[in-house]
Design an enzyme around this catalytic site. Sequence first.
Site, PDB file in Angstrom:
ATOM      1  N   CYS A 108      -3.649 -13.713  13.532  1.00  0.00           N
ATOM      2  CA  CYS A 108      -4.840 -14.071  13.494  1.00  0.00           C
ATOM      3  C   CYS A 108      -5.016 -15.362  14.610  1.00  0.00           C
ATOM      4  CB  CYS A 108      -5.356 -14.934  11.985  1.00  0.00           C
ATOM      5  SG  CYS A 108      -4.467 -14.357  10.771  1.00  0.00           S
TER       6      CYS A 108
ATOM      7  N   CYS B 257       2.170 -15.537   5.539  1.00  0.00           N
ATOM      8  CA  CYS B 257       1.241 -15.846   6.784  1.00  0.00           C
ATOM      9  C   CYS B 257       1.609 -14.393   7.670  1.00  0.00           C
ATOM     10  CB  CYS B 257       1.865 -16.894   7.648  1.00  0.00           C
ATOM     11  SG  CYS B 257       1.320 -17.116   9.146  1.00  0.00           S
TER      12      CYS B 257
ATOM     13  N   GLU C 251       7.562 -19.612  12.249  1.00  0.00           N
ATOM     14  CA  GLU C 251       7.322 -20.597  13.341  1.00  0.00           C
ATOM     15  C   GLU C 251       8.460 -20.815  14.156  1.00  0.00           C
ATOM     16  OE1 GLU C 251       5.747 -20.893  10.304  1.00  0.00           O
ATOM     17  OE2 GLU C 251       3.723 -20.789  11.130  1.00  0.00           O
TER      18      GLU C 251
ATOM     19  N   GLU D  17       1.264 -25.526   5.254  1.00  0.00           N
ATOM     20  CA  GLU D  17       0.554 -24.878   6.372  1.00  0.00           C
ATOM     21  C   GLU D  17      -0.684 -25.235   5.835  1.00  0.00           C
ATOM     22  OE1 GLU D  17       0.564 -20.826   7.429  1.00  0.00           O
ATOM     23  OE2 GLU D  17       0.551 -21.421   9.548  1.00  0.00           O
TER      24      GLU D  17
ATOM     25  N   TYR E 208      -8.522 -19.735   7.186  1.00  0.00           N
ATOM     26  CA  TYR E 208      -7.945 -20.024   6.105  1.00  0.00           C
ATOM     27  C   TYR E 208      -8.772 -19.744   4.768  1.00  0.00           C
ATOM     28  CZ  TYR E 208      -3.958 -22.577   8.515  1.00  0.00           C
ATOM     29  OH  TYR E 208      -2.766 -22.656   9.094  1.00  0.00           O
TER      30      TYR E 208
ATOM     31  N   THR F 158       3.169 -20.313  15.081  1.00  0.00           N
ATOM     32  CA  THR F 158       3.100 -19.112  14.242  1.00  0.00           C
ATOM     33  C   THR F 158       3.296 -17.848  15.012  1.00  0.00           C
ATOM     34  OG1 THR F 158       1.764 -20.478  12.811  1.00  0.00           O
ATOM     35  CG2 THR F 158       1.829 -17.903  12.526  1.00  0.00           C
TER      36      THR F 158
ATOM     37  N   HIS G 127      -9.932 -21.095  13.154  1.00  0.00           N
ATOM     38  CA  HIS G 127      -8.910 -21.067  12.547  1.00  0.00           C
ATOM     39  C   HIS G 127      -8.936 -21.768  11.066  1.00  0.00           C
ATOM     40  CE1 HIS G 127      -4.767 -19.249  12.608  1.00  0.00           C
ATOM     41  NE2 HIS G 127      -4.293 -20.360  11.928  1.00  0.00           N
TER      42      HIS G 127
ATOM     43  N   CYS H 242      -6.817 -16.001   4.508  1.00  0.00           N
ATOM     44  CA  CYS H 242      -5.663 -15.646   4.431  1.00  0.00           C
ATOM     45  C   CYS H 242      -5.028 -16.495   3.028  1.00  0.00           C
ATOM     46  CB  CYS H 242      -4.716 -16.103   5.579  1.00  0.00           C
ATOM     47  SG  CYS H 242      -4.592 -17.753   5.823  1.00  0.00           S
TER      48      CYS H 242
HETATM   49 FE1  SF4 Z   1      -1.083 -17.239   9.154  1.00  0.00          FE
HETATM   50 FE2  SF4 Z   1      -3.357 -17.737   7.910  1.00  0.00          FE
HETATM   51 FE3  SF4 Z   1      -3.090 -18.604  10.428  1.00  0.00          FE
HETATM   52 FE4  SF4 Z   1      -3.311 -16.048   9.963  1.00  0.00          FE
HETATM   53  S1  SF4 Z   1      -4.853 -17.694   9.395  1.00  0.00           S
HETATM   54  S2  SF4 Z   1      -1.949 -16.875  11.617  1.00  0.00           S
HETATM   55  S3  SF4 Z   1      -2.241 -15.776   8.031  1.00  0.00           S
HETATM   56  S4  SF4 Z   1      -2.043 -19.211   8.432  1.00  0.00           S
HETATM   57 FE    FE Z   2      -1.961 -20.989  10.665  1.00  0.00          FE
END
Ligand code: SF4
Ligand code: FE
Length: 491
Positions: free
Chosen positions: A104, A100, A258, A456, A297, A191, A293, A300
Amino acid sequence: MALMTAKEYVDSLRKLKTRVYMFGEKIDNWVDHPMIRPSINCVAMTYSLALDPRYEDLMTATSNLTGHKINRFTHLHQSTDDLVKKVKMQRLMGQKTASCFQRCVGLDAFNAVYSTTFEVDEKYGTHYHENLKKFLIYVQDNDLTVDGAMTDPKGDRSKAPHEQADPDLYLHVVERRPDGIVVCGAKAHQTGSINSHWHLFMPTISMKEADRDWAVSFACPSDVDGMYMIYGRQSCDTRKLEDGCGIDLGNARFGGQEALVVLDHVFIPNEYIFLNGEYEFAGMMVERFAGYHRQSYGGCKVGVGDVIIGAAALAAEYNGVEKASHIKDKLIEMTHLNETLYSCGVACSCEGCATKAGNYQIDLLLANVCKQNVTRFPYEIVRLAEDIAGGLMVTMPSEKDFSSDTVVGRNGETIGEICNKFFAAREGVSTEDRQRIMRFIENICLGAAAVGYRTESLHGAGSPQAQRIMISRQSNMQEKKELAKNIADIK
Ligand code: SF4
Ligand code: FE
């Protein structure tokens, strides 16, 4: 100011006075702490790739606020093309870090708060949107990392914020002054909080009038007076503190982060406030942030998925089983699952539309479908990776054993020689490479990186039930019923 280099980013963190606690103690040099540094390296990658001409198109954008070239992690999406590029950028980042990379959450917060404040101002004549624009120009021009902070600790889940035994269980305003507000509370599972220059706070649920003091959004520097962070543990995290255990880490360079972020009577000047009591807009902010968000996902986790599929294929090769048909089929299945997630990330981006404020939002239904799939498919991908890797990924002796000179055998063999003898891979592959790939798979499946790739995937951006509620709300069942009635000739 131009885009920061990775080194400038790391140096900029050293100038902050962010209060960080871990294992019950204050950590002064947290930038070089072996448990924290891999997560800083991840964020640093968002800076270095933006300066790499190969990735310029994905990693940078032109600001609609200033016309300047900025890092895409600070951009307000201006089109569906921008939304698609965001997902592609995140896939690339996942491929480069297998972790991660944290930045983002700020990006998703900028976009959600930008469109929501526009609509709050429209109704109330407030100046939150202008406040946010000024803040964003500062962020973009200084290429800052900002943590989007949403998740309150929530206490008794059956009770609203104002009903909690301890009012701090949701972040709230404790004092209103002519020049600003004083806030108390905390955000959990934050995060990248320690690695961020600033924080952008938002409410975590829809609210009613009695929750007015909890309906608050604002920005503050990460080292503001009254704010501190308590670092979250990860599986196998103290391996990072051991000497001579680099291989055992699986991924020595990168990781996620985190923390619990606590605000103890923090003063926020008026110019950094984006919501202050307009409780009926709390839900809009939450829904929009969560939507972005959940789209994220589909990028990422897919990038990390690419790496784990590659690792599983290498493990098969090293074990000499890459030609077995069931292995090939498992790799196909992993790829199918991973690309399905990507398809959802791209689809909700392509189907996006402009908000009243002008920035682009994803299609909410498809973003929630995307994240709902993310709550499942990475688990299956991990199961298949473990299947292919074999039990050695969790039973192998330590790196220190592999290099040990301690004599153990009748003929004077050392522990290292014995380990290398019995854990030899196929001909032409070093035992060390096999060791490395096993530990790498362990890291993602159930080690430190499993925080980002497994749990996550389940709970980040909202737990599965949160998406099911949104899917139900967006599913337009009435229209579907009409379609059926029409063809079945039901009047
Ligand atoms: Fe982390 Fe993915 Fe959230 Fe970006 S989108 S902060 S990489 S979990
Ligand atoms: Fe996240």
